[in-house]
Scaffold this motif. Structure first.
Motif, PDB file in Angstrom:
ATOM      1  N   ILE A 109       0.825  -1.210   0.000  1.00 33.91           N
ATOM      2  CA  ILE A 109       0.000   0.000   0.000  1.00 33.91           C
ATOM      3  C   ILE A 109       0.857   1.258   0.000  1.00 33.91           C
ATOM      4  N   ASP A 110       0.385   2.218  -0.775  1.00 36.01           N
ATOM      5  CA  ASP A 110       1.061   3.471  -0.970  1.00 36.01           C
ATOM      6  C   ASP A 110       0.293   4.565  -0.251  1.00 36.01           C
ATOM      7  N   VAL A 111       0.944   5.369   0.563  1.00 36.66           N
ATOM      8  CA  VAL A 111       0.258   6.454   1.264  1.00 36.66           C
ATOM      9  C   VAL A 111       0.966   7.777   0.976  1.00 36.66           C
ATOM     10  N   LEU A 132       5.655   5.500   1.499  1.00 33.58           N
ATOM     11  CA  LEU A 132       5.193   6.874   1.763  1.00 33.58           C
ATOM     12  C   LEU A 132       5.786   7.803   0.724  1.00 33.58           C
ATOM     13  N   HIS A 133       4.927   8.541   0.029  1.00 35.13           N
ATOM     14  CA  HIS A 133       5.447   9.563  -0.887  1.00 35.13           C
ATOM     15  C   HIS A 133       4.792  10.901  -0.589  1.00 35.13           C
ATOM     16  N   GLY A 134       5.062  11.894  -1.406  1.00 34.67           N
ATOM     17  CA  GLY A 134       4.539  13.239  -1.173  1.00 34.67           C
ATOM     18  C   GLY A 134       5.653  14.248  -1.346  1.00 34.67           C
ATOM     19  N   LEU A 179      13.943   7.583  -5.017  1.00 33.52           N
ATOM     20  CA  LEU A 179      14.072   8.973  -5.455  1.00 33.52           C
ATOM     21  C   LEU A 179      13.126   9.199  -6.627  1.00 33.52           C
ATOM     22  N   ARG A 180      12.188  10.128  -6.441  1.00 35.91           N
ATOM     23  CA  ARG A 180      11.228  10.405  -7.507  1.00 35.91           C
ATOM     24  C   ARG A 180      11.864  11.326  -8.539  1.00 35.91           C
ATOM     25  N   VAL A 181      11.789  10.894  -9.770  1.00 35.30           N
ATOM     26  CA  VAL A 181      12.403  11.633 -10.869  1.00 35.30           C
ATOM     27  C   VAL A 181      11.315  12.140 -11.806  1.00 35.30           C
ATOM     28  N   LEU A 227      14.950   4.228  -8.266  1.00 38.46           N
ATOM     29  CA  LEU A 227      14.281   5.414  -8.797  1.00 38.46           C
ATOM     30  C   LEU A 227      12.771   5.193  -8.814  1.00 38.46           C
ATOM     31  N   HIS A 228      12.054   6.298  -8.880  1.00 38.13           N
ATOM     32  CA  HIS A 228      10.589   6.252  -8.878  1.00 38.13           C
ATOM     33  C   HIS A 228      10.070   7.258  -9.894  1.00 38.13           C
ATOM     34  N   GLN A 229       9.021   6.844 -10.618  1.00 30.85           N
ATOM     35  CA  GLN A 229       8.319   7.784 -11.501  1.00 30.85           C
ATOM     36  C   GLN A 229       6.820   7.583 -11.320  1.00 30.85           C
ATOM     37  N   HIS A 230       6.064   8.632 -11.593  1.00 29.70           N
ATOM     38  CA  HIS A 230       4.600   8.493 -11.724  1.00 29.70           C
ATOM     39  C   HIS A 230       4.229   9.478 -12.824  1.00 29.70           C
ATOM     40  N   VAL A 231       3.831   8.942 -13.963  1.00 28.41           N
ATOM     41  CA  VAL A 231       3.799   9.769 -15.169  1.00 28.41           C
ATOM     42  C   VAL A 231       2.436  10.351 -15.520  1.00 28.41           C
ATOM     43  N   SER A 233      -2.170  10.224 -14.711  1.00 26.89           N
ATOM     44  CA  SER A 233      -3.312   9.430 -14.279  1.00 26.89           C
ATOM     45  C   SER A 233      -4.310   9.314 -15.410  1.00 26.89           C
ATOM     46  N   GLN A 234      -5.155   8.267 -15.312  1.00 32.56           N
ATOM     47  CA  GLN A 234      -6.175   8.005 -16.323  1.00 32.56           C
ATOM     48  C   GLN A 234      -5.518   7.910 -17.718  1.00 32.56           C
ATOM     49  N   ILE A 235      -4.423   7.149 -17.763  1.00 33.76           N
ATOM     50  CA  ILE A 235      -3.652   6.979 -19.001  1.00 33.76           C
ATOM     51  C   ILE A 235      -4.273   5.871 -19.856  1.00 33.76           C
ATOM     52  N   GLY A 267       5.375   3.484 -11.046  1.00 35.50           N
ATOM     53  CA  GLY A 267       4.186   4.292 -10.759  1.00 35.50           C
ATOM     54  C   GLY A 267       2.875   3.660 -11.180  1.00 35.50           C
ATOM     55  N   GLY A 268       1.839   4.497 -11.187  1.00 36.35           N
ATOM     56  CA  GLY A 268       0.483   4.033 -11.512  1.00 36.35           C
ATOM     57  C   GLY A 268      -0.104   4.878 -12.622  1.00 36.35           C
ATOM     58  N   GLY A 269      -1.426   5.016 -12.607  1.00 31.70           N
ATOM     59  CA  GLY A 269      -2.088   5.876 -13.592  1.00 31.70           C
ATOM     60  C   GLY A 269      -2.852   5.147 -14.673  1.00 31.70           C
ATOM     61  N   PHE A 310       4.923  -1.124  -8.969  1.00 30.38           N
ATOM     62  CA  PHE A 310       3.845  -0.387  -9.639  1.00 30.38           C
ATOM     63  C   PHE A 310       2.860   0.120  -8.586  1.00 30.38           C
ATOM     64  N   GLU A 311       2.098   1.159  -8.958  1.00 30.39           N
ATOM     65  CA  GLU A 311       1.189   1.782  -7.988  1.00 30.39           C
ATOM     66  C   GLU A 311      -0.193   2.080  -8.564  1.00 30.39           C
ATOM     67  N   PRO A 312      -0.953   1.067  -8.943  1.00 33.76           N
ATOM     68  CA  PRO A 312      -2.299   1.350  -9.450  1.00 33.76           C
ATOM     69  C   PRO A 312      -3.240   1.793  -8.331  1.00 33.76           C
ATOM     70  N   GLY A 313      -4.050   2.804  -8.589  1.00 34.93           N
ATOM     71  CA  GLY A 313      -5.047   3.264  -7.619  1.00 34.93           C
ATOM     72  C   GLY A 313      -6.434   3.126  -8.216  1.00 34.93           C
ATOM     73  N   ARG A 314      -6.747   4.062  -9.116  1.00 32.91           N
ATOM     74  CA  ARG A 314      -8.062   4.098  -9.759  1.00 32.91           C
ATOM     75  C   ARG A 314      -8.408   2.781 -10.454  1.00 32.91           C
ATOM     76  N   PHE A 315      -7.407   2.114 -11.026  1.00 36.03           N
ATOM     77  CA  PHE A 315      -7.691   0.861 -11.736  1.00 36.03           C
ATOM     78  C   PHE A 315      -8.370  -0.148 -10.809  1.00 36.03           C
ATOM     79  N   ALA A 418     -13.173   5.720  -7.039  1.00 34.74           N
ATOM     80  CA  ALA A 418     -11.862   6.345  -6.810  1.00 34.74           C
ATOM     81  C   ALA A 418     -11.985   7.864  -6.835  1.00 34.74           C
ATOM     82  N   TYR A 419     -11.298   8.520  -5.910  1.00 30.31           N
ATOM     83  CA  TYR A 419     -11.198   9.986  -5.880  1.00 30.31           C
ATOM     84  C   TYR A 419     -12.552  10.679  -5.745  1.00 30.31           C
ATOM     85  N   CYS A 420     -13.532  10.036  -5.134  1.00 29.60           N
ATOM     86  CA  CYS A 420     -14.797  10.714  -4.820  1.00 29.60           C
ATOM     87  C   CYS A 420     -14.910  10.820  -3.302  1.00 29.60           C
TER      88      CYS A 420
HETATM   89  C1  LIG Z   1      -1.978   9.102  -7.373  1.00 32.54           C
HETATM   90  C2  LIG Z   1      -0.772   8.290  -7.511  1.00 32.54           C
HETATM   91  C3  LIG Z   1      -0.843   7.002  -8.015  1.00 32.54           C
HETATM   92  C4  LIG Z   1      -2.128   6.365  -8.485  1.00 32.54           C
HETATM   93  O1  LIG Z   1      -2.690   6.962  -9.599  1.00 32.54           O
HETATM   94  P1  LIG Z   1      -3.952   6.264 -10.300  1.00 32.54           P
HETATM   95  O2  LIG Z   1      -4.287   7.164 -11.431  1.00 32.54           O
HETATM   96  O3  LIG Z   1      -5.042   6.229  -9.277  1.00 32.54           O
HETATM   97  O4  LIG Z   1      -3.525   4.908 -10.696  1.00 32.54           O
HETATM   98  C5  LIG Z   1       0.318   6.270  -8.070  1.00 32.54           C
HETATM   99  N1  LIG Z   1       1.502   6.786  -7.678  1.00 32.54           N
HETATM  100  C6  LIG Z   1       1.618   8.033  -7.198  1.00 32.54           C
HETATM  101  C7  LIG Z   1       2.934   8.542  -6.780  1.00 32.54           C
HETATM  102  C8  LIG Z   1       0.487   8.840  -7.107  1.00 32.54           C
HETATM  103  O5  LIG Z   1       0.596  10.086  -6.641  1.00 32.54           O
END
Ligand SMILES: *Cc1c(COP(=O)(O)O)cnc(C)c1O
Length: 471
Positions: A109-111, A132-134, A179-181, A227-231, A233-235, A267-269, A310-315, A418-420
């Motif tokens: 789990i990602d927080v 933990l990211h942010g 490290l987020r790039v 390394l970390h990327q998150h490119v 969302s809703q891709i 990442g996710g998205g 990987f970090e899927p959320g909305r999926f 998701a996200y409501c």
């Molecule tokens: C929001 C977020 C995700 C998840 O994005 P989804 O579009 O819900 O899959 C994954 N990684 C990071 C770092 C995020 O901020």
């Protein structure tokens, strides 16, 4: 005749009662009576018991999508001779109950804050499976994460290196960090190669990464995981994801000169279907394309393939959740500023931007059905709006509802899992709706609805006055 206000992408449905399985929770169907049921529970039973608005989650569907994401990503990793860690991006939808499901299914789990971290810990998942990211973690949040023993903290700026190292040093621990790039690629725009995406707050520039990784490696209380990327969302299109991953692997390969790097977090998205016309690819398509480029680039740079994350959320959370609303008022509004005069039907429901901020925030489009009954009436272009004092308070901007929709009908809005709830507010002092999980004909409340007492629980004068009245 079609309404000139209908957007081009919106098709008039052949059957305005039809339940499109690619947007609704897996166990949604229309009963012979015409009413919708979710996982064997009629929507009217749910609203009689829990009221409206109401968030409903098809629990088995949530679990199935979490499992599908885990399997698709781990299987694709296996095909290129490595492993994948799958983190559920909990900001999509989080409660301690959900943490339990994620834990049981073997995902991580990602927080993104101390509060989300507290929820994950209270939900009982092992701390080393939490990331933990942010971009601006407080010293308190960092300290709490280190104390709890979270598996990975994602460093988002140079100053966090010292902050995390000092928290870990104070407890004589070695903290895993990523490290987020910012690769300069944003995967959900059409021109994904546009370097304009450098202009945002997350991550550090590709060019600065090597110096920061050297700094991380100089601290004995930090362990560099990768390394970390998150490119984005809703891709839907994988090309941007692939291009960014290519750049990240190239950097990863360069950094290997300074020491081992066990993992890379991509990442996710992954996008989902919100409307019947949407064509989100299967997650397997992303998994295969991304792992293929990882394998190809690692071969090109003559390096071994790292473990993937990987970090899927909305999926996972998006489609299993719906919102039920009660219709209050209906208006036919004459619109005369277009090429030809037209009428837009405004259907007002008993919630709105406080329980779904995404239409106001992102111009997100949703899909709705008349839920309490079916109708033989013709489809009529409708706009479902909330009860807030904002004209942007829209729930479903463009969709067709039966022309005979009337007050006290129930509407269901798809893909609100998701996200409501996680973006909900008390705007206009509305109380936040409850969340109910349905499974095998049973409904179970997992988050109770807010009460008026909750609304004023932090208003000190209110509290003092109430106390005086009681004494
Ligand atoms: C929001 C977020 C995700 C998840 O994005 P989804 O579009 O819900 O899959 C994954 N990684 C990071 C770092 C995020 O901020």
């Amino acid at each position: 005749m079609s309404n000139p206000l209908a957007p081009n992408w919106l098709n008039q449905p052949a059957d305005v009662n039809a339940v499109d399985e690619k947007v609704w929770p897996r166990h949604t169907k229309r009963r012979a009576t015409g009413e919708l049921e979710i996982a064997g529970v009629a929507v009217s039973e749910l609203t009689t018991q829990f009221g409206t608005p109401l968030y409903v989650i098809d629990e088995d569907d949530f679990r199935a999508r979490a499992t599908a994401a885990r399997n698709a990503l781990t299987d694709a990793a296996k095909k290129i001779g490595t492993e994948a860690k799958v983190y559920y991006a909990s900001k999509a939808f989080l409660s301690t109950e959900i943490v339990g499901w994620i834990d049981e299914l073997g995902l991580n789990i990602d927080v993104a804050s101390g509060g989300e971290l507290a929820a994950a810990l209270a939900g009982g998942i092992d701390a080393n499976r939490i990331g933990l990211h942010g971009n601006n973690k407080s010293l308190f949040e960092i300290g709490r994460a280190v104390t709890a023993g979270v598996g990975a903290i994602v460093i988002d700026s140079e100053i966090e290196i010292e902050r995390i190292a000092s928290a870990a040093g104070a407890q004589d621990k070695v903290q895993g960090v990523r490290l987020r790039v910012n690769t300069g690629v944003h995967a959900n725009t059409h021109d994904f190669l546009a370097t304009a995406r450098e202009d945002q707050k997350f991550g550090i520039a590709l060019a600065d990464a090597a110096a920061l990784v050297a700094k991380i490696r100089s601290h004995s209380h930090l362990k560099f995981l990768g390394l970390h990327q998150h490119v984005g969302s809703q891709i839907y299109a994988v090309e941007g994801f692939v291009e960014s991953t290519k750049r990240l692997i190239e950097l990863h390969a360069q950094l290997l000169a300074g020491g081992e790097i066990p993992e890379i977090n991509l990442g996710g998205g992954f996008g989902i279907n919100y409307k019947p016309g949407d064509k989100a690819p299967n997650i397997g398509y992303f998994a295969d394309a991304i792992t293929a480029i990882v394998a190809e680039e690692c071969a090109k740079h003559k390096i071994s393939v790292p473990k993937l994350a990987f970090e899927p959320g909305r999926f996972i959370a998006g489609n299993p959740g719906i919102t039920l609303y009660n219709v209050g008022t209906i208006k036919e509004v004459k619109v005369t500023d277009g090429a030809s005069p037209a009428v837009r039907k405004y259907v007002s429901v008993d919630g709105g931007m406080s329980d779904n901020a995404r239409p106001a925030l992102y111009e997100a489009e949703y899909h709705t059905l008349l839920a309490s009954r079916s109708s033989d009436a013709a489809p009529a272009l409708s706009r479902v709006v909330g009860k807030h004092c904002e004209s942007g308070d829209i729930v479903v901007r463009n969709d067709y509802l039966p022309a005979d929709v009337q007050p006290n009908d129930l509407l269901a809005v798809a893909a609100t899992g998701a996200y409501c709830y996680s973006l909900s507010s008390n705007y206009n002092f509305l109380t936040r709706p409850p969340v109910v999980a349905v499974r095998n004909g049973q409904a179970r409340l997992i988050i109770r609805g807010e009460t008026e007492a909750d609304l004023f629980s932090r208003d000190l004068k209110y509290q003092a006055t109430q106390k005086n009245e009681k004494s």
